[in-house]
Each structure stands twice: as structure tokens, then as C-alpha cells.
Design a protein around this motif. Structure first.
Motif, PDB file in Angstrom:
ATOM      1  N   GLY A 159       2.643  -7.025  -3.251  1.00 29.09           N
ATOM      2  CA  GLY A 159       2.192  -7.364  -1.935  1.00 29.09           C
ATOM      3  C   GLY A 159       1.876  -8.488  -1.084  1.00 29.09           C
ATOM      4  N   GLY A 160       2.516  -9.715  -2.054  1.00 30.00           N
ATOM      5  CA  GLY A 160       1.994 -11.001  -1.516  1.00 30.00           C
ATOM      6  C   GLY A 160       2.973 -11.413  -0.217  1.00 30.00           C
ATOM      7  N   ILE A 161       2.554 -12.005   0.648  1.00 27.47           N
ATOM      8  CA  ILE A 161       3.342 -12.376   1.899  1.00 27.47           C
ATOM      9  C   ILE A 161       3.260 -14.108   1.738  1.00 27.47           C
ATOM     10  CG2 ILE A 161       3.230 -12.622   4.270  1.00 27.47           C
ATOM     11  CD1 ILE A 161       2.194  -9.963   4.600  1.00 27.47           C
ATOM     12  N   LEU A 162       4.322 -14.653   2.119  1.00 24.43           N
ATOM     13  CA  LEU A 162       4.504 -15.833   2.032  1.00 24.43           C
ATOM     14  C   LEU A 162       3.728 -16.764   2.990  1.00 24.43           C
ATOM     15  CD1 LEU A 162       8.148 -16.578   1.130  1.00 24.43           C
ATOM     16  CD2 LEU A 162       6.407 -17.064  -0.311  1.00 24.43           C
ATOM     17  N   SER A 163       2.803 -17.601   2.984  1.00 29.17           N
ATOM     18  CA  SER A 163       2.248 -18.498   3.822  1.00 29.17           C
ATOM     19  C   SER A 163       3.096 -19.424   4.640  1.00 29.17           C
ATOM     20  CB  SER A 163       1.008 -19.427   3.065  1.00 29.17           C
ATOM     21  OG  SER A 163       1.605 -20.587   2.636  1.00 29.17           O
ATOM     22  N   LYS A 164       2.745 -19.919   5.815  1.00 20.49           N
ATOM     23  CA  LYS A 164       3.554 -20.867   6.740  1.00 20.49           C
ATOM     24  C   LYS A 164       3.998 -22.014   5.987  1.00 20.49           C
ATOM     25  CE  LYS A 164       1.814 -19.362  11.047  1.00 20.49           C
ATOM     26  NZ  LYS A 164       1.044 -19.546  12.410  1.00 20.49           N
ATOM     27  N   ILE A 186      12.313  -5.797   3.503  1.00 15.53           N
ATOM     28  CA  ILE A 186      12.204  -4.450   3.501  1.00 15.53           C
ATOM     29  C   ILE A 186      10.780  -3.930   3.780  1.00 15.53           C
ATOM     30  CG2 ILE A 186      11.915  -4.100   0.950  1.00 15.53           C
ATOM     31  CD1 ILE A 186      14.485  -2.034   3.624  1.00 15.53           C
ATOM     32  N   TYR A 187       9.673  -4.663   3.439  1.00 17.40           N
ATOM     33  CA  TYR A 187       8.492  -4.171   3.677  1.00 17.40           C
ATOM     34  C   TYR A 187       7.925  -4.710   4.677  1.00 17.40           C
ATOM     35  CZ  TYR A 187       8.583  -2.281  -0.963  1.00 17.40           C
ATOM     36  OH  TYR A 187       9.144  -1.392  -2.288  1.00 17.40           O
ATOM     37  N   GLU A 188       8.720  -5.275   5.680  1.00 17.26           N
ATOM     38  CA  GLU A 188       8.421  -6.091   6.984  1.00 17.26           C
ATOM     39  C   GLU A 188       7.062  -5.290   7.828  1.00 17.26           C
ATOM     40  OE1 GLU A 188       9.354  -6.432  11.365  1.00 17.26           O
ATOM     41  OE2 GLU A 188      10.771  -5.769  10.141  1.00 17.26           O
ATOM     42  N   ARG A 189       7.345  -3.834   7.837  1.00 22.10           N
ATOM     43  CA  ARG A 189       6.766  -3.015   8.822  1.00 22.10           C
ATOM     44  C   ARG A 189       5.226  -2.981   7.901  1.00 22.10           C
ATOM     45  NH1 ARG A 189       8.977  -1.299  13.921  1.00 22.10           N
ATOM     46  NH2 ARG A 189      11.219  -1.906  13.887  1.00 22.10           N
ATOM     47  N   TYR A 190       4.986  -2.968   6.945  1.00 17.80           N
ATOM     48  CA  TYR A 190       3.874  -2.891   6.145  1.00 17.80           C
ATOM     49  C   TYR A 190       3.250  -4.165   5.706  1.00 17.80           C
ATOM     50  CZ  TYR A 190       5.823   1.898   5.757  1.00 17.80           C
ATOM     51  OH  TYR A 190       6.052   3.336   5.843  1.00 17.80           O
ATOM     52  N   ALA A 191       3.146  -4.984   6.944  1.00 14.65           N
ATOM     53  CA  ALA A 191       2.418  -6.390   6.704  1.00 14.65           C
ATOM     54  C   ALA A 191       1.002  -5.995   7.411  1.00 14.65           C
ATOM     55  CB  ALA A 191       3.130  -7.610   7.381  1.00 14.65           C
ATOM     56  N   TYR A 192      -0.097  -6.238   6.689  1.00 12.43           N
ATOM     57  CA  TYR A 192      -1.281  -5.791   7.193  1.00 12.43           C
ATOM     58  C   TYR A 192      -2.028  -6.799   7.767  1.00 12.43           C
ATOM     59  CZ  TYR A 192      -0.223  -2.129   4.111  1.00 12.43           C
ATOM     60  OH  TYR A 192       0.551  -0.757   3.431  1.00 12.43           O
ATOM     61  N   GLY A 193      -3.075  -6.520   8.356  1.00 17.04           N
ATOM     62  CA  GLY A 193      -3.913  -7.605   9.090  1.00 17.04           C
ATOM     63  C   GLY A 193      -3.225  -8.313  10.215  1.00 17.04           C
ATOM     64  N   ARG A 194      -2.288  -7.546  11.152  1.00 14.69           N
ATOM     65  CA  ARG A 194      -1.549  -7.979  12.202  1.00 14.69           C
ATOM     66  C   ARG A 194      -0.723  -9.236  12.094  1.00 14.69           C
ATOM     67  NH1 ARG A 194      -6.389  -7.837  16.863  1.00 14.69           N
ATOM     68  NH2 ARG A 194      -6.929  -5.324  16.660  1.00 14.69           N
ATOM     69  N   THR A 195      -0.328  -9.132  10.769  1.00 13.07           N
ATOM     70  CA  THR A 195       0.629 -10.161  10.517  1.00 13.07           C
ATOM     71  C   THR A 195       2.052  -9.812  11.060  1.00 13.07           C
ATOM     72  OG1 THR A 195      -0.405 -10.675   8.326  1.00 13.07           O
ATOM     73  CG2 THR A 195       1.753 -11.581   8.608  1.00 13.07           C
ATOM     74  N   ASN A 196       2.588 -10.860  11.787  1.00 12.58           N
ATOM     75  CA  ASN A 196       3.975 -10.759  12.574  1.00 12.58           C
ATOM     76  C   ASN A 196       4.926 -11.592  11.409  1.00 12.58           C
ATOM     77  OD1 ASN A 196       6.372 -11.032  13.800  1.00 12.58           O
ATOM     78  ND2 ASN A 196       5.125 -10.697  15.949  1.00 12.58           N
TER      79      ASN A 196
END
Length: 369
Positions: A159-164, A186-196
Motif C-alpha cells: 500500500g505504499g505511495i511514492l512521495s513527490k 490500478i489501486y489509484e481509487r484507493y489512495a487514502y488521506g485525500r491523496t490525488n
């Protein structure tokens, strides 16, 4: 040539098969292993099933139904419908892409979805793992020779999301090698904490050699419909991808494409994401010690079992399944160096999830405390 002897069964699918065998014996099984949502097809989509045009039961264009390609292109800055190719699932799409660019050295950020290695094997590519849990992983990536970088954000399994900053660093590295980058969202719609996520990816979107993979399996609860899409501006590579699709699959499901054209962005998507974000919090209430493994997106925890003194996750998962009916995927399925990790899915009905986790907590307390 495909090296069939190097292919292995999908670990998550194999565990799901084993769980079904146990379930067929009349035993209760908690499936915390498969990467699927528990939701049914959104009502706003299923209600359109009787409104499909007659053409939806016939062959469609190899590139995909124009209206669906247009709807997807509008979600990305600077992309047009001609830049979109609808494919029968991202597994097949990434295989097409590797064949189309004829590159053979693929670096993959691990832990990673197990399908990447299989796809590289099918395409005859060298698979080069880069362990992102090591402190010097970006230097490692910079020092190796590769033609393609494959990454996933939000990542499966952790569930990691790359930082800027990570995205900027990766762009610099791939540009220095004139390499391709395949970005699986593919998990773009499941990015939590209002992450765009799409906004965060902007530094990569104008890179010339980028291919973006997305789809509807997770976001729309449509895993069985097998519809994904590739975003690629390089016309020559896109033409090659279409040639491969025409000769292997003809087209993605016309039925599914026309259905999605009638409702490309169902209102239930937000509810799905909010529900699983609530599930994530439910997990942490039962296992507060997992807070250090909290995913920023997706619907999995990737837990280091050494916090319980467990070093062999494969043995742990096998015992939990056979003795207690709890199906999970050992970390070894997601790369080298993760033998002590386990992937736990929380894409279940919340009451079922809580029941499963409380049983798992009791198993750990009884046998490993």
C-alpha cells in the motif's frame, strides 16, 4: 521464447484454490489472501445491463470503444483518446507493452505484485529486483543497467505511495538511462488521506517514455470482466501493441466496454474507498502493533512477522490455513528478502474481517507469544 519451466502458479490464486478445497470440506475459511473486492457490481452499472446496444455482443475495435477511450483520456492531463488502448486486463497489457518495445532488462521495485515477474518471464525479459526496503535502494537502481522500470503506486502488497521527491528522483534516474517507465496505478481509487495520485504523478506524465496502466477491476468491482487500459503517447509502440492485441485477443470484451461507456465513473466508487479506509482502521484497532505497516492505499497490510518472533511466513501461512482456516499470502511471493512478511487483505465485509482478525490474533497469542 516463453520459458514455461520458469513459470510458477500465482501464490494468491493457489492459496485461494486451497481455501476452496477446505471450504468444500465443510470448514469455515477466512480469505485474507485474494486481491479482489468483496463488493458486487455497482448498481449504477448493473442497472445498465439491459440497455446495452446490440453491437456489444460482437467484435469491437482492437484499440477499444472510442467513447470509453475518450472518457479515460479526460482523466489525464495532456492525453487524447488515441493515446488509450483498452486491453483484457493489465497482465495482458503489460505483456503486450514489453513485447512491443522489444526491451529485455526490466527493473522492478520490490516488494511487488507477483504478476510482474511472470510477465517478464513470458516476454523473455531479464527481471531485475530492487528492494525498496533497503536504505540505498535508489543508488542501487541508479547503478544497474535496465531498459524498463516497472512500479506500482499505491503498491501491492504494502500500500505504499511514492512521495513527490521519490517521483522526481525516479524521473532523473530513468531519464539518465533513456529507459521506459511502466506505472501501474490500478489501486489509484484507493489512495487514502485525500491523496490525488494523478496530481502527484505529474512530474512523470510528461516524460516521453512512459506507459501508464490502469483499469476497472479494483475500482469498479469488475475483476471478472477483465478490462484495463494503457495510456501511451509513443505512436510506434502503440501501433505494435495494437498489432499484438489484434493477433492474440482481437479486442477486449465489447460487452464490458459498452457497459462502462454507459457509466464510466459510478457514484459507488467513493463508497468503496471509504469503506475500505474504515476497514483499515478496524484492522488497527485489533492489531495496534501493525501501525508501522499502515498502507497509504490499496487494501492490504504487509506485516513483518518478526515482531512476533516469526521468521518463516510460508510456514506460518500454511499452518494458519490448514489448522485455523485463515488464508494469507507469504511475503516471499512478492520478492526476495521478504520471507518474514505476510500480506493480509482487508477487502472483506467488516464483520467477517473482524471475526477473521480476532481469530488470527488468538492464533498468534496461542502459538507464537
Amino acid at each position: 521464447m516463453i520459458k514455461i519451466n520458469e513459470l510458477v502458479p500465482s501464490a494468491s490464486m493457489e492459496l485461494t484454490r486451497m481455501a476452496k478445497v477446505i471450504k468444500d470440506e465443510g470448514r469455515k475459511v477466512y480469505t485474507l489472501s485474494i486481491g479482489d473486492t468483496h463488493f458486487s457490481l455497482p448498481r449504477s452499472i448493473s442497472s445498465k445491463l439491459h440497455s446495452l446496444p446490440e453491437i456489444s455482443s460482437h467484435y469491437g475495435p482492437a484499440q477499444g470503444v472510442f467513447e470509453l477511450r475518450k472518457a479515460m483520456a479526460e482523466r489525464y492531463t495532456g492525453y487524447e483518446p488515441d493515446d488509450v488502448v483498452i486491453v483484457p486486463g493489465l497482465k495482458q497489457g503489460f505483456f503486450y507493452a514489453l513485447e512491443a518495445i522489444e526491451k529485455k532488462r526490466v527493473a522492478v521495485l520490490e516488494p511487488s505484485w507477483l504478476g510482474y515477474k511472470a510477465t517478464c518471464t513470458l516476454a523473455g525479459c531479464d527481471y531485475i529486483p530492487v528492494n525498496t526496503y533497503l536504505p540505498n535502494w535508489k543508488k542501487t537502481l541508479k547503478d544497474i543497467d535496465f531498459d524498463v522500470l516497472m512500479l506500482c503506486s499505491p503498491n501491492n502488497p504494502d500500500g505504499g505511495i511514492l512521495s513527490k521527491n521519490e517521483i522526481l528522483d525516479l524521473r532523473e534516474i530513468i531519464a539518465s538511462k533513456n529507459a521506459w517507465v511502466f506505472v501501474d496505478i490500478i489501486y489509484e481509487r484507493y489512495a487514502y488521506g485525500r491523496t490525488n495520485l494523478l496530481t502527484r504523478l505529474n512530474p512523470l506524465l510528461d516524460y516521453t517514455k512512459i506507459l501508464i496502466g490502469n483499469g476497472f477491476s479494483k475500482s469498479h468491482a469488475m475483476t471478472g470482466y477483465r478490462v484495463g487500459y494503457l495510456m501511451i503517447k509513443d505512436q510506434n509502440v502503440r501501433t505494435n501493441i495494437l498489432l499484438i492485441q489484434q493477433n492474440l485477443a482481437t479486442c477486449a470484451s465489447s460487452h464490458a466496454q459498452h457497459l462502462l461507456t454507459l457509466c464510466p465513473d459510478p457514484e459507488e466508487i467513493s463508497y468503496f474507498s471509504e469503506y475500505y479506509e474504515g476497514n483499515r482502521e478496524a484492522v488497527l484497532k485489533i492489531f495496534p502493533e501493525w501501525s508501522k505497516f499502515t498502507p497509504k492505499g490499496g487494501f492490504y497490510f504487509f506485516v513483518d512477522l518478526t515482531i512476533y518472533g516469526i521468521t518463516d511466513a510460508s510456514e506460518f501461512c500454511a499452518k494458519a490455513l490448514m489448522n485455523d482456516g485463515i488464508a494469507m499470502v507469504p511475503g516471499s511471493a512478492y520478492g526476495t528478502g521478504f520471507d518474514n512478511y505476510v500480506r493480509v487483505s482487508f477487502s472483506l465485509d467488516r464483520s467477517e474481517l473482524k471475526e477473521a482478525l480476532n481469530k488470527l490474533k488468538n492464533v498468534i497469542k496461542t502459538y507464537y507469544a
